[in-house]
Each structure stands twice: as C-alpha cells, then as structure tokens.
Write a protein that holds these residues in place. Sequence first.
Motif, PDB file in Angstrom:
ATOM      1  N   TYR A  15       0.855  -1.190   0.000  1.00 30.98           N
ATOM      2  CA  TYR A  15       0.000   0.000   0.000  1.00 30.98           C
ATOM      3  C   TYR A  15       0.888   1.236   0.000  1.00 30.98           C
ATOM      4  O   TYR A  15       2.072   1.162   0.235  1.00 30.98           O
ATOM      5  CB  TYR A  15      -0.901   0.006   1.243  1.00 30.98           C
ATOM      6  N   ALA A  16       0.295   2.403  -0.208  1.00 33.13           N
ATOM      7  CA  ALA A  16       1.056   3.651  -0.218  1.00 33.13           C
ATOM      8  C   ALA A  16       1.670   3.946   1.153  1.00 33.13           C
ATOM      9  O   ALA A  16       2.683   4.614   1.251  1.00 33.13           O
ATOM     10  CB  ALA A  16       0.153   4.800  -0.645  1.00 33.13           C
ATOM     11  N   HIS A  17       1.048   3.455   2.205  1.00 37.41           N
ATOM     12  CA  HIS A  17       1.560   3.593   3.566  1.00 37.41           C
ATOM     13  C   HIS A  17       1.103   2.370   4.358  1.00 37.41           C
ATOM     14  O   HIS A  17       0.176   1.681   3.944  1.00 37.41           O
ATOM     15  CB  HIS A  17       1.071   4.885   4.220  1.00 37.41           C
ATOM     16  N   PRO A  18       1.746   2.072   5.476  1.00 44.20           N
ATOM     17  CA  PRO A  18       1.325   0.886   6.246  1.00 44.20           C
ATOM     18  C   PRO A  18      -0.164   0.924   6.550  1.00 44.20           C
ATOM     19  O   PRO A  18      -0.738   1.981   6.795  1.00 44.20           O
ATOM     20  CB  PRO A  18       2.153   0.990   7.530  1.00 44.20           C
ATOM     21  N   ARG A  19      -0.793  -0.249   6.520  1.00 47.26           N
ATOM     22  CA  ARG A  19      -2.256  -0.328   6.673  1.00 47.26           C
ATOM     23  C   ARG A  19      -2.642  -1.593   7.425  1.00 47.26           C
ATOM     24  O   ARG A  19      -2.076  -2.657   7.205  1.00 47.26           O
ATOM     25  CB  ARG A  19      -2.883  -0.352   5.280  1.00 47.26           C
ATOM     26  N   MET A  20      -3.644  -1.461   8.309  1.00 48.77           N
ATOM     27  CA  MET A  20      -4.196  -2.591   9.042  1.00 48.77           C
ATOM     28  C   MET A  20      -5.198  -3.304   8.130  1.00 48.77           C
ATOM     29  O   MET A  20      -6.096  -2.679   7.579  1.00 48.77           O
ATOM     30  CB  MET A  20      -4.902  -2.107  10.308  1.00 48.77           C
ATOM     31  N   VAL A  21      -5.015  -4.611   7.977  1.00 46.70           N
ATOM     32  CA  VAL A  21      -5.870  -5.395   7.084  1.00 46.70           C
ATOM     33  C   VAL A  21      -6.596  -6.464   7.897  1.00 46.70           C
ATOM     34  O   VAL A  21      -5.960  -7.252   8.599  1.00 46.70           O
ATOM     35  CB  VAL A  21      -5.024  -6.056   5.967  1.00 46.70           C
ATOM     36  N   PRO A  22      -7.936  -6.493   7.820  1.00 46.08           N
ATOM     37  CA  PRO A  22      -8.704  -7.480   8.579  1.00 46.08           C
ATOM     38  C   PRO A  22      -8.600  -8.886   7.992  1.00 46.08           C
ATOM     39  O   PRO A  22      -8.176  -9.086   6.854  1.00 46.08           O
ATOM     40  CB  PRO A  22     -10.138  -6.962   8.505  1.00 46.08           C
ATOM     41  N   TRP A  23      -9.011  -9.855   8.780  1.00 46.38           N
ATOM     42  CA  TRP A  23      -8.942 -11.276   8.450  1.00 46.38           C
ATOM     43  C   TRP A  23      -9.543 -11.599   7.089  1.00 46.38           C
ATOM     44  O   TRP A  23      -8.921 -12.275   6.277  1.00 46.38           O
ATOM     45  CB  TRP A  23      -9.646 -12.043   9.556  1.00 46.38           C
ATOM     46  N   ASP A  24     -10.750 -11.140   6.828  1.00 44.25           N
ATOM     47  CA  ASP A  24     -11.426 -11.468   5.565  1.00 44.25           C
ATOM     48  C   ASP A  24     -10.619 -11.002   4.359  1.00 44.25           C
ATOM     49  O   ASP A  24     -10.502 -11.711   3.366  1.00 44.25           O
ATOM     50  CB  ASP A  24     -12.826 -10.852   5.524  1.00 44.25           C
ATOM     51  N   GLU A  25     -10.056  -9.801   4.453  1.00 46.19           N
ATOM     52  CA  GLU A  25      -9.256  -9.285   3.351  1.00 46.19           C
ATOM     53  C   GLU A  25      -7.947 -10.059   3.197  1.00 46.19           C
ATOM     54  O   GLU A  25      -7.486 -10.305   2.087  1.00 46.19           O
ATOM     55  CB  GLU A  25      -8.961  -7.800   3.547  1.00 46.19           C
ATOM     56  N   LEU A  26      -7.352 -10.460   4.302  1.00 44.17           N
ATOM     57  CA  LEU A  26      -6.139 -11.278   4.229  1.00 44.17           C
ATOM     58  C   LEU A  26      -6.405 -12.568   3.460  1.00 44.17           C
ATOM     59  O   LEU A  26      -5.624 -12.961   2.587  1.00 44.17           O
ATOM     60  CB  LEU A  26      -5.636 -11.640   5.624  1.00 44.17           C
ATOM     61  N   LEU A  27      -7.508 -13.225   3.803  1.00 38.50           N
ATOM     62  CA  LEU A  27      -7.844 -14.485   3.135  1.00 38.50           C
ATOM     63  C   LEU A  27      -8.175 -14.287   1.664  1.00 38.50           C
ATOM     64  O   LEU A  27      -7.823 -15.111   0.827  1.00 38.50           O
ATOM     65  CB  LEU A  27      -9.038 -15.143   3.837  1.00 38.50           C
ATOM     66  N   GLU A  28      -8.848 -13.198   1.365  1.00 40.47           N
ATOM     67  CA  GLU A  28      -9.311 -12.950   0.004  1.00 40.47           C
ATOM     68  C   GLU A  28      -8.213 -12.474  -0.942  1.00 40.47           C
ATOM     69  O   GLU A  28      -8.146 -12.894  -2.087  1.00 40.47           O
ATOM     70  CB  GLU A  28     -10.419 -11.891   0.069  1.00 40.47           C
ATOM     71  N   ARG A  29      -7.318 -11.622  -0.449  1.00 37.26           N
ATOM     72  CA  ARG A  29      -6.398 -10.931  -1.348  1.00 37.26           C
ATOM     73  C   ARG A  29      -4.972 -11.449  -1.377  1.00 37.26           C
ATOM     74  O   ARG A  29      -4.208 -11.104  -2.268  1.00 37.26           O
ATOM     75  CB  ARG A  29      -6.353  -9.452  -0.983  1.00 37.26           C
ATOM     76  N   PHE A  30      -4.569 -12.243  -0.391  1.00 38.97           N
ATOM     77  CA  PHE A  30      -3.156 -12.570  -0.292  1.00 38.97           C
ATOM     78  C   PHE A  30      -2.879 -14.056  -0.297  1.00 38.97           C
ATOM     79  O   PHE A  30      -3.634 -14.838   0.250  1.00 38.97           O
ATOM     80  CB  PHE A  30      -2.563 -11.944   0.976  1.00 38.97           C
ATOM     81  N   ASP A  31      -1.751 -14.406  -0.887  1.00 40.12           N
ATOM     82  CA  ASP A  31      -1.245 -15.775  -0.865  1.00 40.12           C
ATOM     83  C   ASP A  31      -0.589 -15.995   0.493  1.00 40.12           C
ATOM     84  O   ASP A  31       0.390 -15.336   0.839  1.00 40.12           O
ATOM     85  CB  ASP A  31      -0.227 -15.936  -1.991  1.00 40.12           C
ATOM     86  N   ALA A  32      -1.139 -16.899   1.266  1.00 41.07           N
ATOM     87  CA  ALA A  32      -0.673 -17.122   2.637  1.00 41.07           C
ATOM     88  C   ALA A  32       0.803 -17.486   2.703  1.00 41.07           C
ATOM     89  O   ALA A  32       1.471 -17.208   3.697  1.00 41.07           O
ATOM     90  CB  ALA A  32      -1.513 -18.204   3.309  1.00 41.07           C
ATOM     91  N   LEU A  33       1.339 -18.109   1.683  1.00 42.69           N
ATOM     92  CA  LEU A  33       2.742 -18.520   1.714  1.00 42.69           C
ATOM     93  C   LEU A  33       3.713 -17.361   1.572  1.00 42.69           C
ATOM     94  O   LEU A  33       4.854 -17.441   2.014  1.00 42.69           O
ATOM     95  CB  LEU A  33       3.007 -19.547   0.605  1.00 42.69           C
ATOM     96  N   HIS A  34       3.268 -16.276   0.947  1.00 41.30           N
ATOM     97  CA  HIS A  34       4.194 -15.182   0.657  1.00 41.30           C
ATOM     98  C   HIS A  34       3.897 -13.874   1.377  1.00 41.30           C
ATOM     99  O   HIS A  34       4.738 -12.988   1.381  1.00 41.30           O
ATOM    100  CB  HIS A  34       4.237 -14.933  -0.851  1.00 41.30           C
ATOM    101  N   ILE A  35       2.747 -13.759   1.972  1.00 44.52           N
ATOM    102  CA  ILE A  35       2.399 -12.482   2.610  1.00 44.52           C
ATOM    103  C   ILE A  35       3.393 -12.101   3.695  1.00 44.52           C
ATOM    104  O   ILE A  35       3.774 -10.956   3.830  1.00 44.52           O
ATOM    105  CB  ILE A  35       0.961 -12.501   3.164  1.00 44.52           C
ATOM    106  N   PHE A  36       3.883 -13.059   4.454  1.00 47.54           N
ATOM    107  CA  PHE A  36       4.766 -12.730   5.570  1.00 47.54           C
ATOM    108  C   PHE A  36       6.168 -12.369   5.106  1.00 47.54           C
ATOM    109  O   PHE A  36       6.847 -11.579   5.744  1.00 47.54           O
ATOM    110  CB  PHE A  36       4.795 -13.877   6.572  1.00 47.54           C
TER     111      PHE A  36
END
Length: 126
Positions: A15-36
């Motif tokens: 994102y343009a600046h650090p952002r808090m992302v809720p659980w649903d968005e984490l599951l929907e938008r990100f590959d769990a293997l690479h997000i961290f």
Amino acid sequence: MRQIKFRAMLSDKYYAHPRMVPWDELLERFDALHIFDEYCMTLMQFTGLLDKNGREIYEGDIVKLHQVVLSPDDKIGWVEYTAQYGYSIRFGKRRCRQSDWATDEGANYEVVGNIFENPELLEAYK
C-alpha cells in the motif's frame, strides 16, 4: 469455542503507507505462503473477546478500561499476549490479566485504536 483469526499490519511495499488489514481481506487478497515474506509487518490474533460496543479485540489494540470497583478513573492500555499470562492489558509497566478484565462484570472496556496507527493515545500513560 473461540474463533481463530488474525489481522495484519501490512508494509508500504503493498500500500502507499502501512495499513491494518482485517482477516477477511487477508484471506481474500493474499497468498498465505508469501504475505509474511513480502508485506506483513506484524500479525495480531483475535482474543475471542468483544468490547462494550461489540468490536473484536486483537493483540495490539489500545483499550480504555473503566472498572467501577477498583478505580473510578478510566485507564488506557494495550492488549498483548505472553505465554506466561495469556492476553493482558498493559498499563505502562503494570499488567491486568485477562482473567481479571475479561470476566469482571463491573468492568467496561472499549477499543479506541491500536499501537501501530494510534501510538499517541498511549503517550500520557507511559
């Protein structure tokens, strides 16, 4: 049974600046293997508790606690997890264990921010 879920503070690589992302968005938008590896600055777990307004309480949340019996003044602290105490609210160097604040019917607690987006809320309480 407590629902297991998380939220994450994502870095400005995504994102343009650090952002808090809720659980649903984490599951929907990100590959769990690479997000961290690429985006996640901090992962916070849901405590299984709701504040007086029905808002979910996570590690890193700043809460306002009012306990009628113990103290007439509101206190501001943040939620943290340790293996020794479980979830607790830290008030500077003092700690209020979950067994004290989450089950006391005389206590009211309210999420007012989090330590990443609203650190100024804790300045007066250090």
